[in-house]
Design a protein around this motif. Structure first.
Motif, PDB file in Angstrom:
ATOM      1  N   LYS A 144      -0.955   4.823   0.082  1.00 52.65           N
ATOM      2  CA  LYS A 144      -1.587   5.033   1.212  1.00 52.65           C
ATOM      3  C   LYS A 144      -0.651   5.308   2.400  1.00 52.65           C
ATOM      4  O   LYS A 144      -0.841   6.203   3.168  1.00 52.65           O
ATOM      5  CB  LYS A 144      -2.700   3.823   1.659  1.00 52.65           C
ATOM      6  CG  LYS A 144      -3.817   3.731   0.754  1.00 52.65           C
ATOM      7  CD  LYS A 144      -4.762   2.595   1.205  1.00 52.65           C
ATOM      8  CE  LYS A 144      -6.064   2.359   0.104  1.00 52.65           C
ATOM      9  NZ  LYS A 144      -6.667   1.433   0.679  1.00 52.65           N
ATOM     10  N   ALA A 145       0.398   4.639   2.481  1.00 52.07           N
ATOM     11  CA  ALA A 145       1.311   4.748   3.650  1.00 52.07           C
ATOM     12  C   ALA A 145       2.087   6.098   3.327  1.00 52.07           C
ATOM     13  O   ALA A 145       2.208   6.809   4.508  1.00 52.07           O
ATOM     14  CB  ALA A 145       2.501   3.536   3.637  1.00 52.07           C
ATOM     15  N   TRP A 146       2.405   6.379   2.245  1.00 48.55           N
ATOM     16  CA  TRP A 146       3.147   7.642   2.110  1.00 48.55           C
ATOM     17  C   TRP A 146       1.956   9.010   2.355  1.00 48.55           C
ATOM     18  O   TRP A 146       2.392   9.902   3.132  1.00 48.55           O
ATOM     19  CB  TRP A 146       3.649   7.821   0.893  1.00 48.55           C
ATOM     20  CG  TRP A 146       4.337   9.106   0.497  1.00 48.55           C
ATOM     21  CD1 TRP A 146       3.893  10.287  -0.240  1.00 48.55           C
ATOM     22  CD2 TRP A 146       5.676   9.597   0.912  1.00 48.55           C
ATOM     23  NE1 TRP A 146       4.761  11.362  -0.117  1.00 48.55           N
ATOM     24  CE2 TRP A 146       5.874  10.722   0.418  1.00 48.55           C
ATOM     25  CE3 TRP A 146       6.426   8.683   1.583  1.00 48.55           C
ATOM     26  CZ2 TRP A 146       6.922  11.583   0.887  1.00 48.55           C
ATOM     27  CZ3 TRP A 146       7.653   9.460   1.903  1.00 48.55           C
ATOM     28  CH2 TRP A 146       8.004  10.704   1.508  1.00 48.55           C
ATOM     29  N   ALA A 147       0.741   8.739   2.271  1.00 52.08           N
ATOM     30  CA  ALA A 147      -0.163   9.779   2.253  1.00 52.08           C
ATOM     31  C   ALA A 147      -0.513   9.827   3.901  1.00 52.08           C
ATOM     32  O   ALA A 147      -0.572  10.991   4.415  1.00 52.08           O
ATOM     33  CB  ALA A 147      -1.591   9.228   1.841  1.00 52.08           C
ATOM     34  N   ALA A 148      -0.423   8.602   4.382  1.00 49.24           N
ATOM     35  CA  ALA A 148      -0.460   8.746   5.937  1.00 49.24           C
ATOM     36  C   ALA A 148       0.679   9.489   6.690  1.00 49.24           C
ATOM     37  O   ALA A 148       0.528  10.159   7.779  1.00 49.24           O
ATOM     38  CB  ALA A 148      -0.563   7.165   6.513  1.00 49.24           C
ATOM     39  N   LEU A 149       1.897   9.180   6.129  1.00 48.43           N
ATOM     40  CA  LEU A 149       3.072   9.971   6.621  1.00 48.43           C
ATOM     41  C   LEU A 149       2.966  11.407   6.254  1.00 48.43           C
ATOM     42  O   LEU A 149       3.581  12.500   7.004  1.00 48.43           O
ATOM     43  CB  LEU A 149       4.192   9.506   6.196  1.00 48.43           C
ATOM     44  CG  LEU A 149       5.615   9.911   6.624  1.00 48.43           C
ATOM     45  CD1 LEU A 149       5.629   9.575   8.067  1.00 48.43           C
ATOM     46  CD2 LEU A 149       6.832   9.042   5.649  1.00 48.43           C
ATOM     47  N   MET A 170       6.858   3.118  10.726  1.00 47.04           N
ATOM     48  CA  MET A 170       6.161   4.337  11.326  1.00 47.04           C
ATOM     49  C   MET A 170       5.029   4.727  10.272  1.00 47.04           C
ATOM     50  O   MET A 170       3.885   5.152  10.740  1.00 47.04           O
ATOM     51  CB  MET A 170       7.023   5.436  11.103  1.00 47.04           C
ATOM     52  CG  MET A 170       6.499   6.713  11.585  1.00 47.04           C
ATOM     53  SD  MET A 170       7.807   8.239  11.586  1.00 47.04           S
ATOM     54  CE  MET A 170       8.569   8.305  10.125  1.00 47.04           C
ATOM     55  N   ALA A 171       5.044   4.566   8.822  1.00 42.20           N
ATOM     56  CA  ALA A 171       3.993   4.873   8.005  1.00 42.20           C
ATOM     57  C   ALA A 171       2.970   4.028   8.183  1.00 42.20           C
ATOM     58  O   ALA A 171       1.910   4.280   8.146  1.00 42.20           O
ATOM     59  CB  ALA A 171       4.793   4.841   6.678  1.00 42.20           C
ATOM     60  N   LEU A 172       3.262   2.591   8.445  1.00 43.14           N
ATOM     61  CA  LEU A 172       2.025   1.896   8.573  1.00 43.14           C
ATOM     62  C   LEU A 172       1.332   2.108   9.962  1.00 43.14           C
ATOM     63  O   LEU A 172       0.389   1.927  10.273  1.00 43.14           O
ATOM     64  CB  LEU A 172       2.694   0.364   8.540  1.00 43.14           C
ATOM     65  CG  LEU A 172       3.070  -0.066   7.357  1.00 43.14           C
ATOM     66  CD1 LEU A 172       3.963  -1.455   7.523  1.00 43.14           C
ATOM     67  CD2 LEU A 172       2.062  -0.432   6.266  1.00 43.14           C
ATOM     68  N   VAL A 173       2.108   2.405  10.977  1.00 38.97           N
ATOM     69  CA  VAL A 173       1.404   2.788  12.431  1.00 38.97           C
ATOM     70  C   VAL A 173       0.613   3.882  12.186  1.00 38.97           C
ATOM     71  O   VAL A 173      -0.514   3.759  12.505  1.00 38.97           O
ATOM     72  CB  VAL A 173       2.570   3.100  13.416  1.00 38.97           C
ATOM     73  CG1 VAL A 173       1.970   3.592  14.628  1.00 38.97           C
ATOM     74  CG2 VAL A 173       3.150   1.636  13.918  1.00 38.97           C
ATOM     75  N   LEU A 174       0.964   4.986  11.199  1.00 41.99           N
ATOM     76  CA  LEU A 174      -0.108   6.126  11.098  1.00 41.99           C
ATOM     77  C   LEU A 174      -0.870   5.859   9.995  1.00 41.99           C
ATOM     78  O   LEU A 174      -2.190   6.531  10.168  1.00 41.99           O
ATOM     79  CB  LEU A 174       0.979   7.213  10.322  1.00 41.99           C
ATOM     80  CG  LEU A 174       1.967   7.744  11.524  1.00 41.99           C
ATOM     81  CD1 LEU A 174       3.128   8.625  10.729  1.00 41.99           C
ATOM     82  CD2 LEU A 174       1.405   8.651  12.381  1.00 41.99           C
ATOM     83  N   LEU A 175      -0.756   4.780   9.178  1.00 40.31           N
ATOM     84  CA  LEU A 175      -2.176   4.253   8.293  1.00 40.31           C
ATOM     85  C   LEU A 175      -2.978   3.444   9.128  1.00 40.31           C
ATOM     86  O   LEU A 175      -4.026   3.882   8.957  1.00 40.31           O
ATOM     87  CB  LEU A 175      -1.485   3.541   7.409  1.00 40.31           C
ATOM     88  CG  LEU A 175      -2.286   3.091   6.232  1.00 40.31           C
ATOM     89  CD1 LEU A 175      -3.105   4.059   5.445  1.00 40.31           C
ATOM     90  CD2 LEU A 175      -1.540   2.246   5.102  1.00 40.31           C
ATOM     91  N   ALA A 176      -2.366   2.400   9.684  1.00 40.50           N
ATOM     92  CA  ALA A 176      -3.420   1.477  10.450  1.00 40.50           C
ATOM     93  C   ALA A 176      -3.928   1.681  11.697  1.00 40.50           C
ATOM     94  O   ALA A 176      -5.101   1.247  12.285  1.00 40.50           O
ATOM     95  CB  ALA A 176      -2.810   0.065  10.235  1.00 40.50           C
ATOM     96  N   ARG A 177      -3.010   2.707  12.393  1.00 40.54           N
ATOM     97  CA  ARG A 177      -3.197   2.904  13.916  1.00 40.54           C
ATOM     98  C   ARG A 177      -3.681   1.837  14.807  1.00 40.54           C
ATOM     99  O   ARG A 177      -4.753   1.891  15.310  1.00 40.54           O
ATOM    100  CB  ARG A 177      -4.473   4.287  13.674  1.00 40.54           C
ATOM    101  CG  ARG A 177      -4.115   5.367  13.109  1.00 40.54           C
ATOM    102  CD  ARG A 177      -5.153   6.395  13.125  1.00 40.54           C
ATOM    103  NE  ARG A 177      -4.542   7.602  12.621  1.00 40.54           N
ATOM    104  CZ  ARG A 177      -3.617   8.706  12.931  1.00 40.54           C
ATOM    105  NH1 ARG A 177      -3.298   8.269  14.182  1.00 40.54           N
ATOM    106  NH2 ARG A 177      -3.265   9.561  12.315  1.00 40.54           N
ATOM    107  N   PRO A 178      -2.791   0.842  14.828  1.00 37.05           N
ATOM    108  CA  PRO A 178      -3.040   0.055  15.780  1.00 37.05           C
ATOM    109  C   PRO A 178      -2.838   0.362  17.134  1.00 37.05           C
ATOM    110  O   PRO A 178      -2.015   1.342  17.294  1.00 37.05           O
ATOM    111  CB  PRO A 178      -2.014  -1.159  15.671  1.00 37.05           C
ATOM    112  CG  PRO A 178      -0.906  -0.231  15.117  1.00 37.05           C
ATOM    113  CD  PRO A 178      -1.458   0.744  14.331  1.00 37.05           C
ATOM    114  N   VAL A 189       0.828  -1.178   0.103  1.00 40.37           N
ATOM    115  CA  VAL A 189       0.068  -0.123   0.118  1.00 40.37           C
ATOM    116  C   VAL A 189       0.678   1.210  -0.136  1.00 40.37           C
ATOM    117  O   VAL A 189       0.832   2.104   0.950  1.00 40.37           O
ATOM    118  CB  VAL A 189      -0.985  -0.059   1.121  1.00 40.37           C
ATOM    119  CG1 VAL A 189      -2.322  -0.836   1.048  1.00 40.37           C
ATOM    120  CG2 VAL A 189      -0.189  -0.273   2.691  1.00 40.37           C
ATOM    121  N   PRO A 190       1.810   1.365  -0.927  1.00 34.70           N
ATOM    122  CA  PRO A 190       2.710   2.497  -1.060  1.00 34.70           C
ATOM    123  C   PRO A 190       2.155   3.768  -0.934  1.00 34.70           C
ATOM    124  O   PRO A 190       2.740   4.695  -0.261  1.00 34.70           O
ATOM    125  CB  PRO A 190       3.638   2.259  -2.247  1.00 34.70           C
ATOM    126  CG  PRO A 190       2.746   1.432  -3.222  1.00 34.70           C
ATOM    127  CD  PRO A 190       1.849   0.509  -2.113  1.00 34.70           C
TER     128      PRO A 190
END
Length: 430
Positions: free
Chosen positions: A51-56, A105-113, A48-49
């Motif tokens: 989406k991950a970049w957009a979350a960052l 970091m990007a995945l944490v911001l995207l998925a917010r576990p 999900v490149p």
């Protein structure tokens, strides 16, 4: 809040949360858990490149200097490969992987576990590490046990797990049961570290104690003060228990220094370090700006031994046993800047996150990013301390543990601050 976006990302939320838990849990209990976790984070981000970049993106201003520091380290390594072909492409391995760890970091911001996935992973990893290293020490009678790593790296990482677990216990200060379980993880990590006999971690413990004391008063919690006092009192008491070997190794270190100063035996843990630092000073004075590649550094050390300027006892050692000296000797002032950058930039980030939360809160109010920011500052302080007597970044596993933990904690700082309700952190447990 609109529930549709939340429902659509629930599978990813659980998947990334599972990875967050898995990383610290597998770090010391498996031979390749750190590398496996870093690859898993990267592959997930590549799925999900955009989406991950957009979350960052919204947090770019806050994270840019940290990313710049890791990017500078990678570019310096790339320049060294171009200008020093003898260095080899393998010198790009660590800096590139550390830079790509930003995917966590990007995945944490995207998925917010929930941040609990990290706390319980750290606790489980620390508790799992203790019987492993205790079995090696007491059953196999290995004097300096280190699991699947060398004793120093294992002890250092176990201490990191213990201190991060202690930050997790502070996060759960309003839930006695959860705080107690997290404290068990903290004690397990500290005990595992002590069993390895790693002396370099003692400096980190002292700095960690000062950091905890600096911020404990902001929590307005008697329970937290008792928790911190008890944890560090336990470590202090262990110094006087003969079975831990801490007092014996401390006295041995003093004796080693005195012996080296008086021109005696160099072939001791401390003596070889002092002799290496002497050699490093000679090489740095000769090439202060750009330094030498690591293979040439070893060749020059060997040449100094042949000249009789250094003791032959140091020839079997791979590095200079000090991160700053290693960075200067192999990269000159630019190498030193790269090392300082990957420590200073994250530390400033975490300090700002913590300070911003405290300044914006009412006295006694909960600061959601307090625990992850405190844990991040502890990680940086630990690695700085380890680097005083060891090249902790020499090891790929040691380097990746740092990068992944720093980027995960950065992600949680930003996630819980910007959308605490979205993280669903239990009020009674946080």
């Amino acid at each position: 809040m609109n529930n549709t976006p939340m429902m659509s990302r629930e599978p990813m939320r659980y998947w990334i949360g599972f990875q967050v838990f898995l990383f610290p849990f597998l770090s010391l209990t498996t031979p390749s858990g750190i590398g496996f976790s870093s690859l898993l984070f990267l592959l997930s981000a590549l799925c999900v490149p955009r989406k991950a970049w957009a979350a960052l993106g919204p947090h770019w201003k806050e994270v840019r200097w940290v990313l710049a520091a890791f990017w500078f380290q990678f570019m310096l390594a790339a320049a060294a490969v171009l200008l020093r072909p003898e260095a080899g492409l393998d010198s790009l391995d660590k800096p590139s992987r550390m830079l790509l760890a930003m995917s966590a970091m990007a995945l944490v911001l995207l998925a917010r576990p929930t941040v609990a996935t990290l706390w319980w992973g750290v606790v489980a990893g620390a508790i799992g590490a203790l019987p492993f290293v205790a079995w090696q020490r007491m059953v196999l009678e290995i004097e300096r046990p280190g699991g699947f790593l060398n004793a120093i790296t294992f002890g250092d990482l176990a201490l990191c797990l213990g201190l991060v677990a202690l930050a997790g216990a502070i996060d759960y200060r309003h839930s006695t049961r959860k705080a107690l379980l997290a404290t068990v993880g903290a004690v397990a990590g500290l005990a595992a570290c002590m069993l390895t006999g790693t002396r370099g971690s003692w400096i980190a413990l002292a700095l960690a104690a000062l950091l905890f004391l600096s911020y404990a008063q902001l929590l307005h919690s008697r329970k937290v003060r008792l928790l911190l006092a008890g944890s560090f009192a336990l470590v202090g008491a262990a110094f006087f228990v003969p079975a831990t070997g801490m007092q014996e190794r401390a006295l041995q270190g003093v004796d080693d220094v005195q012996t080296w100063v008086e021109g005696g035996n160099v072939f001791t843990n401390v003596g070889t370090r002092l002799e290496l630092w002497k050699g490093a000073a000679i090489l740095i004075e000769e090439r202060p700006l750009f330094g030498l590649d690591r293979n040439t550094v070893r060749a020059e050390i060997r040449h100094l031994v042949e000249q009789g300027r250094l003791d032959p006892a140091i020839l079997s050692l791979e590095h200079l046993h000090n991160d700053a000296l290693q960075a200067l000797a192999t990269g000159g002032v630019f190498g030193l800047a790269a090392w300082v950058g990957i420590l200073a930039a994250p530390f400033v980030f975490f300090a700002r996150q913590l300070g911003r939360g405290v300044a914006a809160s009412r006295p006694g109010a909960r600061v959601p990013q307090f625990a992850p920011a405190l844990a991040g500052m502890l990680m940086v302080l630990c690695y700085f301390s380890f680097g005083l007597t060891e090249v902790i970044f020499w090891s790929l596993k040691g380097s990746m543990f740092y990068a992944l933990m720093v980027f995960l904690l950065m992600g949680f700082c930003l996630a819980v601050r910007s959308a605490p309700a979205d993280n669903k952190v239990e009020k009674d447990g946080n």
